[in-house]
Design a protein around this motif. Sequence first.
Motif: not given
Length: 408
Positions: A324-344
């Motif tokens: 889940t790329l940390f989406l079930t670990t961190f609150p969304l503001p933090v998880a979304t920052r990780v997801f930004d980097i994953f996309m690149y």
Amino acid sequence: MSSSEVPSHSLLLLTPPLHGCFSFQVRSQAPAPPPPPPGSTMTSPALSPDSSSHEGLSSVNSAPACSPTSDSENLSPDELELLAKLEEQNRLLEADSKSMRSMNGSRRNSGSSLVSSSSASSNLSHLEEDTWILWGRIVNEWDEWRKKKEKLLKELIRKGIPHHFRAIVWQLLCSATDMPVKNQYSELLKMSSPCEKLIRRDIARTYPEHEFFKGQDSLGQEVLFNVMKAYSLVDREVGYCQGSAFIVGLLLMQQMPEEEAFCVFVRLMQEYRLRELFKPSMAQLGLCIYQFEYMLQEQLPELNVHFRSQSFLTSMYASSWFLTLFLTTFPLPVATRVFDIFMYEGLEIVFRVGMALLQVNQAELVQLDMEGMSQYFQKVIPHQFDSCPDKLILKAFQVKYNPKKMKR
């Protein structure tokens, strides 16, 4: 559950629905296509119809200021000045947030708090305007930025894509803006999938506290069901798995139209190794866990020995990080920052963030038994970086990561 509700190709998968709480879920696939003829090459399938933030932890407080590390030495003076402005914006956002929390918690010194907050907000508004103009230019000149300003673009993404630009930038990053499968979407919704009942059951457990997905008849639940159903029809080998719904849910939260979210998800599954993670064999997940264990043994040998002595398996805490790329670990503001980097940058960021979390918490973890570690992963770790995601990103890029070793 009757046999008619779950297709024959099902398996039990240990997944954490939210913030580290583990439970068994039924994994479902539509009937798999026949194997390829002898001698053929396997390819992707053809597309066919709040706890406390725990800021008191010494290991977290010892982190440098909020500023993601980078390859900035090759940037021009103008580009470095731009990055400095973005760092200032992040600092002001953090200061403004802390000021508001202080005002809400106590009315003492309210006058000075209001002046401080007003000043920070005023400075922030100018920086936000500059950021808006910058990202508007990036979107309009996307091809040029990808070809000629790649290093600067990477730095900007690591510092966080502005919320209002995420939908379009994510589509541009994964080249999902002009996919033929988009034209099939409406027809796919008219078809029936053997995974429908399972998808319906799981939808309510995907971001259950988020306003967009609350309520059985909410728009969020309906469009999430549509996208998951459509994908289960174009990729019958994978079908549906609950972890993937969190990824699609995040796409939809960016006000991305459902057919566009569908295209992005198809691209992520095909080009970002996610499809291999969700295959029935889950061989890719096993490989990721093996690679992560190698990094743990090499970089944190004491913690690795402790985990082994307590029979605390890597899969018990890290499987959800990859699925889940940390989406079930961190609150969304933090998880979304990780997801930004994953996309690149792809799955590398999952290895980096995971190892950073272990480095930060090693001193505490080695003092705990198996049950204590389970509770620590569920209740403490998810909220350590709520106030400043940049600290997490900084630590992640300080982790030693050798791409050549990971490819062996």
